[in-house]
Scaffold this motif. Structure first.
Motif, mmCIF file in Angstrom:
data_model
loop_
_atom_site.group_PDB
_atom_site.id
_atom_site.type_symbol
_atom_site.label_atom_id
_atom_site.label_comp_id
_atom_site.label_asym_id
_atom_site.label_seq_id
_atom_site.Cartn_x
_atom_site.Cartn_y
_atom_site.Cartn_z
ATOM 1 N N ASN A 40 0.829 -1.196 0.000
ATOM 2 C CA ASN A 40 0.000 0.000 0.000
ATOM 3 C C ASN A 40 0.867 1.250 0.000
ATOM 4 O O ASN A 40 2.056 1.201 0.333
ATOM 5 C CB ASN A 40 -0.902 0.010 1.244
ATOM 6 C CG ASN A 40 -1.822 -1.186 1.300
ATOM 7 O OD1 ASN A 40 -2.806 -1.257 0.580
ATOM 8 N ND2 ASN A 40 -1.498 -2.155 2.165
ATOM 9 N N TYR A 41 0.274 2.379 -0.364
ATOM 10 C CA TYR A 41 1.010 3.644 -0.335
ATOM 11 C C TYR A 41 1.521 3.952 1.066
ATOM 12 O O TYR A 41 2.560 4.618 1.217
ATOM 13 C CB TYR A 41 0.127 4.786 -0.835
ATOM 14 C CG TYR A 41 0.190 4.976 -2.339
ATOM 15 C CD1 TYR A 41 1.291 5.597 -2.939
ATOM 16 C CD2 TYR A 41 -0.841 4.536 -3.157
ATOM 17 C CE1 TYR A 41 1.360 5.762 -4.310
ATOM 18 C CE2 TYR A 41 -0.781 4.696 -4.526
ATOM 19 C CZ TYR A 41 0.318 5.312 -5.105
ATOM 20 O OH TYR A 41 0.383 5.466 -6.464
ATOM 21 N N GLU A 64 -1.115 -5.497 6.194
ATOM 22 C CA GLU A 64 -2.169 -6.488 5.950
ATOM 23 C C GLU A 64 -1.542 -7.774 5.445
ATOM 24 O O GLU A 64 -0.608 -7.755 4.642
ATOM 25 C CB GLU A 64 -3.208 -5.962 4.952
ATOM 26 C CG GLU A 64 -2.640 -5.631 3.596
ATOM 27 C CD GLU A 64 -3.660 -5.071 2.630
ATOM 28 O OE1 GLU A 64 -4.866 -5.202 2.882
ATOM 29 O OE2 GLU A 64 -3.230 -4.513 1.592
ATOM 30 N N ALA A 109 -7.057 -8.370 -0.735
ATOM 31 C CA ALA A 109 -7.507 -7.113 -1.343
ATOM 32 C C ALA A 109 -8.578 -6.430 -0.504
ATOM 33 O O ALA A 109 -8.754 -5.209 -0.574
ATOM 34 C CB ALA A 109 -8.040 -7.379 -2.750
ATOM 35 N N GLN A 113 -7.576 -2.261 1.988
ATOM 36 C CA GLN A 113 -8.144 -1.392 0.956
ATOM 37 C C GLN A 113 -9.653 -1.549 0.846
ATOM 38 O O GLN A 113 -10.367 -0.568 0.641
ATOM 39 C CB GLN A 113 -7.445 -1.662 -0.377
ATOM 40 C CG GLN A 113 -5.974 -1.219 -0.333
ATOM 41 C CD GLN A 113 -5.238 -1.481 -1.613
ATOM 42 O OE1 GLN A 113 -5.460 -2.487 -2.291
ATOM 43 N NE2 GLN A 113 -4.323 -0.585 -1.961
ATOM 44 N N SER A 116 -11.045 0.235 3.823
ATOM 45 C CA SER A 116 -10.920 1.683 3.631
ATOM 46 C C SER A 116 -11.998 2.194 2.687
ATOM 47 O O SER A 116 -12.658 3.208 2.971
ATOM 48 C CB SER A 116 -9.533 2.027 3.075
ATOM 49 O OG SER A 116 -8.521 1.746 4.020
ATOM 50 N N ALA A 117 -12.185 1.518 1.559
ATOM 51 C CA ALA A 117 -13.212 1.943 0.605
ATOM 52 C C ALA A 117 -14.592 1.927 1.251
ATOM 53 O O ALA A 117 -15.390 2.867 1.089
ATOM 54 C CB ALA A 117 -13.182 1.046 -0.628
ATOM 55 N N GLY A 141 -6.164 -0.174 -5.876
ATOM 56 C CA GLY A 141 -6.759 -1.082 -4.898
ATOM 57 C C GLY A 141 -7.992 -0.517 -4.226
ATOM 58 O O GLY A 141 -9.062 -1.133 -4.227
ATOM 59 N N VAL A 142 -7.882 0.682 -3.628
ATOM 60 C CA VAL A 142 -9.037 1.314 -2.993
ATOM 61 C C VAL A 142 -10.035 1.773 -4.036
ATOM 62 O O VAL A 142 -11.241 1.545 -3.925
ATOM 63 C CB VAL A 142 -8.593 2.504 -2.111
ATOM 64 C CG1 VAL A 142 -9.811 3.265 -1.591
ATOM 65 C CG2 VAL A 142 -7.751 2.022 -0.937
ATOM 66 N N TYR A 227 -7.892 10.801 2.225
ATOM 67 C CA TYR A 227 -7.293 9.606 2.818
ATOM 68 C C TYR A 227 -5.858 9.389 2.369
ATOM 69 O O TYR A 227 -5.282 8.310 2.570
ATOM 70 C CB TYR A 227 -8.144 8.369 2.505
ATOM 71 C CG TYR A 227 -8.253 7.999 1.038
ATOM 72 C CD1 TYR A 227 -7.520 6.943 0.505
ATOM 73 C CD2 TYR A 227 -9.088 8.703 0.177
ATOM 74 C CE1 TYR A 227 -7.621 6.591 -0.831
ATOM 75 C CE2 TYR A 227 -9.205 8.353 -1.155
ATOM 76 C CZ TYR A 227 -8.463 7.306 -1.654
ATOM 77 O OH TYR A 227 -8.571 6.962 -2.984
ATOM 78 N N LYS A 308 -5.020 -4.791 -6.650
ATOM 79 C CA LYS A 308 -4.298 -5.099 -5.416
ATOM 80 C C LYS A 308 -2.904 -5.627 -5.696
ATOM 81 O O LYS A 308 -2.726 -6.659 -6.340
ATOM 82 C CB LYS A 308 -5.079 -6.127 -4.600
ATOM 83 C CG LYS A 308 -4.444 -6.448 -3.255
ATOM 84 C CD LYS A 308 -4.386 -5.200 -2.402
ATOM 85 C CE LYS A 308 -3.374 -5.326 -1.282
ATOM 86 N NZ LYS A 308 -3.207 -4.031 -0.587
#
Length: 315
Positions: A40-41, A64, A109, A113, A116-117, A141-142, A227, A308
Protein backbone atom coordinates in the motif's frame (compact mmCIF):
# COMPACT_ATOMS: atom_id res chain seq x y z
CA UNK A 1 12.62 -16.34 9.26
CA UNK A 2 12.97 -14.03 6.26
CA UNK A 3 11.60 -10.50 6.42
CA UNK A 4 12.06 -7.15 4.73
CA UNK A 5 13.93 -4.78 7.01
CA UNK A 6 14.30 -1.04 6.41
CA UNK A 7 17.37 0.16 8.29
CA UNK A 8 17.01 3.83 7.29
CA UNK A 9 14.59 6.00 5.29
CA UNK A 10 15.13 6.25 1.55
CA UNK A 11 14.16 4.94 -1.85
CA UNK A 12 13.11 1.39 -2.76
CA UNK A 13 16.72 0.21 -2.48
CA UNK A 14 16.47 0.32 1.34
CA UNK A 15 14.08 -2.68 1.27
CA UNK A 16 16.44 -5.52 2.20
CA UNK A 17 15.65 -9.19 2.90
CA UNK A 18 17.16 -10.33 6.19
CA UNK A 19 16.94 -13.29 8.53
CA UNK A 20 15.22 -12.16 11.73
CA UNK A 21 13.75 -13.95 14.77
CA UNK A 22 10.19 -15.20 14.41
CA UNK A 23 7.65 -13.11 16.37
CA UNK A 24 7.03 -14.29 19.91
CA UNK A 25 3.40 -14.98 20.88
CA UNK A 26 1.65 -12.10 22.68
CA UNK A 27 -1.60 -12.34 24.59
CA UNK A 28 -4.57 -11.34 22.46
CA UNK A 29 -2.64 -11.79 19.21
CA UNK A 30 -2.30 -14.45 16.53
CA UNK A 31 0.93 -15.51 14.86
CA UNK A 32 0.06 -15.72 11.17
CA UNK A 33 2.10 -17.78 8.73
CA UNK A 34 2.01 -15.29 5.88
CA UNK A 35 1.40 -16.32 2.28
CA UNK A 36 0.64 -12.87 0.87
CA UNK A 37 1.36 -9.38 2.19
CA UNK A 38 -0.52 -6.42 0.80
CA UNK A 39 1.44 -3.48 -0.61
CA UNK A 40 0.00 0.00 0.00
CA UNK A 41 1.01 3.64 -0.34
CA UNK A 42 1.29 3.70 3.44
CA UNK A 43 4.28 1.36 3.08
CA UNK A 44 5.96 3.83 0.72
CA UNK A 45 5.35 6.68 3.17
CA UNK A 46 6.80 4.50 5.95
CA UNK A 47 9.90 3.82 3.87
CA UNK A 48 10.34 7.54 3.18
CA UNK A 49 9.69 8.50 6.82
CA UNK A 50 6.61 10.44 5.74
CA UNK A 51 3.98 8.37 7.54
CA UNK A 52 1.26 9.71 9.84
CA UNK A 53 3.03 8.38 12.93
CA UNK A 54 6.74 8.61 13.88
CA UNK A 55 8.91 5.83 12.50
CA UNK A 56 11.71 4.15 14.42
CA UNK A 57 14.19 2.28 12.25
CA UNK A 58 14.90 -0.54 11.65
CA UNK A 59 11.33 -1.44 10.73
CA UNK A 60 9.49 -4.09 8.71
CA UNK A 61 6.61 -2.66 6.63
CA UNK A 62 3.29 -4.30 5.80
CA UNK A 63 -0.09 -3.67 7.44
CA UNK A 64 -2.17 -6.49 5.95
CA UNK A 65 -1.47 -10.18 5.61
CA UNK A 66 -3.10 -13.31 4.27
CA UNK A 67 -2.07 -16.66 5.68
CA UNK A 68 -2.82 -19.46 8.10
CA UNK A 69 -2.86 -19.98 11.85
CA UNK A 70 -1.16 -22.84 13.64
CA UNK A 71 -4.37 -24.89 13.41
CA UNK A 72 -4.52 -24.44 9.61
CA UNK A 73 -7.36 -21.90 9.47
CA UNK A 74 -7.09 -19.40 6.61
CA UNK A 75 -7.16 -15.84 7.90
CA UNK A 76 -6.69 -12.30 6.67
CA UNK A 77 -5.50 -9.72 9.17
CA UNK A 78 -4.46 -6.14 9.71
CA UNK A 79 -1.19 -5.55 11.51
CA UNK A 80 0.72 -2.56 12.78
CA UNK A 81 3.68 -3.27 10.55
CA UNK A 82 5.66 -6.46 10.17
CA UNK A 83 3.66 -7.90 7.26
CA UNK A 84 6.54 -8.26 4.78
CA UNK A 85 7.70 -11.42 6.52
CA UNK A 86 7.16 -15.16 6.67
CA UNK A 87 5.34 -14.74 10.00
CA UNK A 88 3.53 -11.76 11.46
CA UNK A 89 1.66 -10.80 14.61
CA UNK A 90 -1.95 -9.60 14.33
CA UNK A 91 -4.44 -8.70 17.04
CA UNK A 92 -7.39 -11.05 17.25
CA UNK A 93 -9.84 -8.15 16.88
CA UNK A 94 -8.52 -7.44 13.37
CA UNK A 95 -8.04 -11.03 12.24
CA UNK A 96 -10.83 -12.67 10.23
CA UNK A 97 -11.30 -16.25 9.12
CA UNK A 98 -11.67 -16.36 5.34
CA UNK A 99 -14.72 -18.17 3.90
CA UNK A 100 -13.97 -21.10 1.62
CA UNK A 101 -15.49 -19.34 -1.40
CA UNK A 102 -13.06 -16.40 -1.09
CA UNK A 103 -9.59 -16.84 -2.59
CA UNK A 104 -6.39 -15.73 -0.87
CA UNK A 105 -5.92 -13.01 -3.49
CA UNK A 106 -9.44 -11.67 -3.00
CA UNK A 107 -9.17 -11.73 0.79
CA UNK A 108 -5.97 -9.70 1.00
CA UNK A 109 -7.51 -7.11 -1.34
CA UNK A 110 -10.40 -6.67 1.08
CA UNK A 111 -8.48 -6.34 4.34
CA UNK A 112 -7.04 -2.84 4.29
CA UNK A 113 -8.14 -1.39 0.96
CA UNK A 114 -11.60 -2.95 0.98
CA UNK A 115 -12.20 -1.78 4.54
CA UNK A 116 -10.92 1.68 3.63
CA UNK A 117 -13.21 1.94 0.60
CA UNK A 118 -16.20 0.73 2.63
CA UNK A 119 -15.75 3.17 5.51
CA UNK A 120 -14.82 6.11 3.31
CA UNK A 121 -18.11 5.72 1.46
CA UNK A 122 -20.44 4.56 4.21
CA UNK A 123 -19.01 5.80 7.50
CA UNK A 124 -17.44 9.10 6.44
CA UNK A 125 -19.37 10.24 3.35
CA UNK A 126 -22.62 8.36 4.11
CA UNK A 127 -23.06 7.89 0.37
CA UNK A 128 -26.58 7.17 -0.82
CA UNK A 129 -28.86 6.92 -3.81
CA UNK A 130 -28.91 10.12 -5.81
CA UNK A 131 -25.39 11.18 -4.80
CA UNK A 132 -22.61 11.72 -7.31
CA UNK A 133 -19.04 10.93 -6.31
CA UNK A 134 -15.56 11.59 -7.68
CA UNK A 135 -13.18 8.64 -7.19
CA UNK A 136 -9.44 9.13 -7.91
CA UNK A 137 -7.00 6.35 -8.82
CA UNK A 138 -10.06 4.32 -9.72
CA UNK A 139 -8.05 1.43 -11.18
CA UNK A 140 -6.07 1.02 -7.95
CA UNK A 141 -6.76 -1.08 -4.90
CA UNK A 142 -9.04 1.31 -2.99
CA UNK A 143 -10.43 3.02 -6.07
CA UNK A 144 -11.50 -0.11 -7.95
CA UNK A 145 -13.44 -1.32 -4.92
CA UNK A 146 -14.88 2.14 -4.21
CA UNK A 147 -16.28 2.36 -7.76
CA UNK A 148 -18.19 -0.89 -7.29
CA UNK A 149 -19.38 -0.09 -3.77
CA UNK A 150 -20.54 3.37 -4.85
CA UNK A 151 -22.56 1.95 -7.74
CA UNK A 152 -24.11 -0.60 -5.39
CA UNK A 153 -25.16 2.31 -3.15
CA UNK A 154 -26.98 3.94 -6.08
CA UNK A 155 -24.53 6.78 -6.73
CA UNK A 156 -23.33 8.24 -10.02
CA UNK A 157 -19.58 7.60 -10.29
CA UNK A 158 -17.12 10.00 -11.92
CA UNK A 159 -13.80 8.16 -11.89
CA UNK A 160 -10.22 9.18 -12.61
CA UNK A 161 -7.69 6.93 -14.34
CA UNK A 162 -4.25 7.54 -15.80
CA UNK A 163 -4.26 5.51 -19.02
CA UNK A 164 -6.70 4.20 -21.66
CA UNK A 165 -6.24 0.67 -20.33
CA UNK A 166 -7.05 1.74 -16.80
CA UNK A 167 -10.03 3.74 -18.06
CA UNK A 168 -11.40 0.62 -19.78
CA UNK A 169 -11.02 -1.36 -16.55
CA UNK A 170 -12.82 1.31 -14.54
CA UNK A 171 -15.71 1.44 -17.01
CA UNK A 172 -16.03 -2.34 -16.75
CA UNK A 173 -16.44 -1.90 -12.98
CA UNK A 174 -19.42 0.39 -13.51
CA UNK A 175 -18.10 3.97 -13.64
CA UNK A 176 -20.48 6.36 -15.37
CA UNK A 177 -17.68 8.61 -16.65
CA UNK A 178 -13.89 8.39 -16.57
CA UNK A 179 -11.53 11.37 -16.57
CA UNK A 180 -7.88 11.30 -17.64
CA UNK A 181 -5.81 11.83 -14.50
CA UNK A 182 -2.48 11.92 -16.33
CA UNK A 183 -3.02 15.70 -16.61
CA UNK A 184 -4.44 18.04 -14.00
CA UNK A 185 -5.20 20.79 -16.48
CA UNK A 186 -8.78 22.12 -16.26
CA UNK A 187 -9.64 19.35 -13.81
CA UNK A 188 -12.46 21.23 -12.10
CA UNK A 189 -14.09 22.04 -15.45
CA UNK A 190 -13.75 18.45 -16.60
CA UNK A 191 -15.38 17.13 -13.41
CA UNK A 192 -18.28 19.57 -13.78
CA UNK A 193 -18.71 18.65 -17.43
CA UNK A 194 -18.64 14.89 -16.80
CA UNK A 195 -21.22 15.14 -14.01
CA UNK A 196 -23.22 17.94 -15.63
CA UNK A 197 -22.68 19.93 -12.45
CA UNK A 198 -20.87 19.70 -9.11
CA UNK A 199 -20.43 16.36 -7.36
CA UNK A 200 -22.04 15.87 -3.96
CA UNK A 201 -19.27 13.59 -2.66
CA UNK A 202 -15.57 13.17 -3.43
CA UNK A 203 -12.58 11.08 -2.41
CA UNK A 204 -9.14 12.71 -2.45
CA UNK A 205 -5.69 11.18 -2.03
CA UNK A 206 -3.34 13.22 -4.23
CA UNK A 207 -2.98 16.63 -2.61
CA UNK A 208 -1.75 19.80 -4.27
CA UNK A 209 -3.72 21.16 -7.20
CA UNK A 210 -5.87 18.02 -7.35
CA UNK A 211 -7.10 18.77 -3.83
CA UNK A 212 -7.93 22.34 -4.91
CA UNK A 213 -9.70 21.24 -8.10
CA UNK A 214 -11.71 18.57 -6.32
CA UNK A 215 -12.86 20.95 -3.60
CA UNK A 216 -13.85 23.51 -6.24
CA UNK A 217 -15.97 20.88 -8.03
CA UNK A 218 -17.82 19.97 -4.83
CA UNK A 219 -21.47 21.03 -4.59
CA UNK A 220 -22.80 23.25 -1.79
CA UNK A 221 -23.22 21.07 1.31
CA UNK A 222 -20.99 18.54 -0.40
CA UNK A 223 -18.53 16.32 1.47
CA UNK A 224 -14.95 15.38 0.56
CA UNK A 225 -12.98 12.64 2.35
CA UNK A 226 -9.18 12.87 2.30
CA UNK A 227 -7.29 9.61 2.82
CA UNK A 228 -3.85 10.28 1.37
CA UNK A 229 -1.43 12.76 -0.16
CA UNK A 230 0.67 10.84 -2.65
CA UNK A 231 2.09 14.01 -4.22
CA UNK A 232 3.49 15.10 -0.86
CA UNK A 233 1.94 18.55 -1.37
CA UNK A 234 -0.39 18.90 1.61
CA UNK A 235 -3.04 21.60 1.38
CA UNK A 236 -4.79 23.45 4.17
CA UNK A 237 -8.57 23.46 3.86
CA UNK A 238 -9.72 27.04 3.08
CA UNK A 239 -12.13 27.85 5.90
CA UNK A 240 -13.86 30.74 4.09
CA UNK A 241 -14.61 28.55 1.07
CA UNK A 242 -15.98 25.80 3.29
CA UNK A 243 -18.23 28.23 5.12
CA UNK A 244 -19.49 30.02 1.99
CA UNK A 245 -20.79 26.79 0.43
CA UNK A 246 -21.29 24.73 3.62
CA UNK A 247 -18.76 22.20 2.34
CA UNK A 248 -17.21 19.54 4.55
CA UNK A 249 -13.68 18.10 4.34
CA UNK A 250 -12.99 15.04 6.51
CA UNK A 251 -9.75 13.17 7.07
CA UNK A 252 -9.71 9.38 7.27
CA UNK A 253 -7.19 6.87 8.61
CA UNK A 254 -8.36 3.29 8.97
CA UNK A 255 -6.44 2.51 12.22
CA UNK A 256 -8.77 4.91 14.04
CA UNK A 257 -11.45 2.23 13.63
CA UNK A 258 -9.37 -0.64 15.01
CA UNK A 259 -10.70 -0.10 18.51
CA UNK A 260 -14.31 0.64 17.53
CA UNK A 261 -16.37 -2.34 18.62
CA UNK A 262 -17.79 -4.34 15.69
CA UNK A 263 -17.04 -1.62 13.09
CA UNK A 264 -14.48 -3.62 11.11
CA UNK A 265 -16.06 -6.97 11.93
CA UNK A 266 -19.36 -5.93 10.34
CA UNK A 267 -17.81 -4.29 7.28
CA UNK A 268 -15.54 -7.28 6.64
CA UNK A 269 -18.56 -9.56 6.81
CA UNK A 270 -20.35 -7.37 4.26
CA UNK A 271 -17.31 -7.34 1.96
CA UNK A 272 -16.93 -11.13 2.12
CA UNK A 273 -20.63 -11.62 1.38
CA UNK A 274 -20.63 -9.22 -1.57
CA UNK A 275 -17.54 -10.91 -3.03
CA UNK A 276 -18.98 -14.39 -2.57
CA UNK A 277 -22.18 -13.30 -4.39
CA UNK A 278 -20.13 -11.85 -7.23
CA UNK A 279 -21.44 -8.33 -6.58
CA UNK A 280 -17.95 -7.13 -5.64
CA UNK A 281 -14.97 -8.09 -7.80
CA UNK A 282 -11.58 -7.33 -6.28
CA UNK A 283 -9.12 -6.51 -9.03
CA UNK A 284 -6.07 -8.72 -8.54
CA UNK A 285 -2.86 -6.91 -9.43
CA UNK A 286 0.74 -8.10 -9.69
CA UNK A 287 2.37 -10.33 -7.07
CA UNK A 288 6.09 -9.94 -6.35
CA UNK A 289 8.56 -12.22 -4.61
CA UNK A 290 9.80 -11.00 -1.23
CA UNK A 291 13.20 -10.34 -2.78
CA UNK A 292 11.51 -8.03 -5.32
CA UNK A 293 9.76 -5.81 -2.78
CA UNK A 294 11.74 -2.83 -4.06
CA UNK A 295 10.23 -3.34 -7.53
CA UNK A 296 6.76 -3.57 -6.02
CA UNK A 297 7.23 -0.18 -4.36
CA UNK A 298 8.70 1.33 -7.50
CA UNK A 299 5.85 0.12 -9.70
CA UNK A 300 3.14 1.20 -7.25
CA UNK A 301 4.75 4.59 -6.70
CA UNK A 302 5.00 5.26 -10.44
CA UNK A 303 1.37 4.14 -10.90
CA UNK A 304 2.22 1.28 -13.24
CA UNK A 305 -0.03 -1.17 -11.41
CA UNK A 306 -3.76 -1.82 -11.23
CA UNK A 307 -5.77 -3.44 -8.48
CA UNK A 308 -4.30 -5.10 -5.42
CA UNK A 309 -0.50 -5.35 -5.33
CA UNK A 310 0.93 -8.11 -3.14
CA UNK A 311 4.18 -9.70 -2.06
CA UNK A 312 4.50 -13.48 -1.85
CA UNK A 313 6.42 -14.18 1.32
CA UNK A 314 6.68 -17.97 1.10
CA UNK A 315 9.89 -19.49 -0.22
Amino acid sequence: MRAIVIARPGGPEVLQVQEVPAPAPIAGHHVVKVSRAGVNYADIHLRENGYLTPVEYPVTPGNEVMGTLADGRRVVALSRGGGYAEQALAHRAVTWEVPDEISDEQAVALALQGQSAWHLLHTVLQLGKGDSILIPAAAGGVGSLAVQLAKAAGARVIAMAGSPEKADLVRSLGADAVLDSSTHQDLTARILDANEGPVTRALEMTGGEVFDATLAALAPRGHMAVYGCVSGDQREAPVAQLMQASKTVSGFWLPNLYGVRYALRDSMKALFEATARGDLRPVIGPCYALSNAAQAHSDLGSRKTTGKVTIKTTR
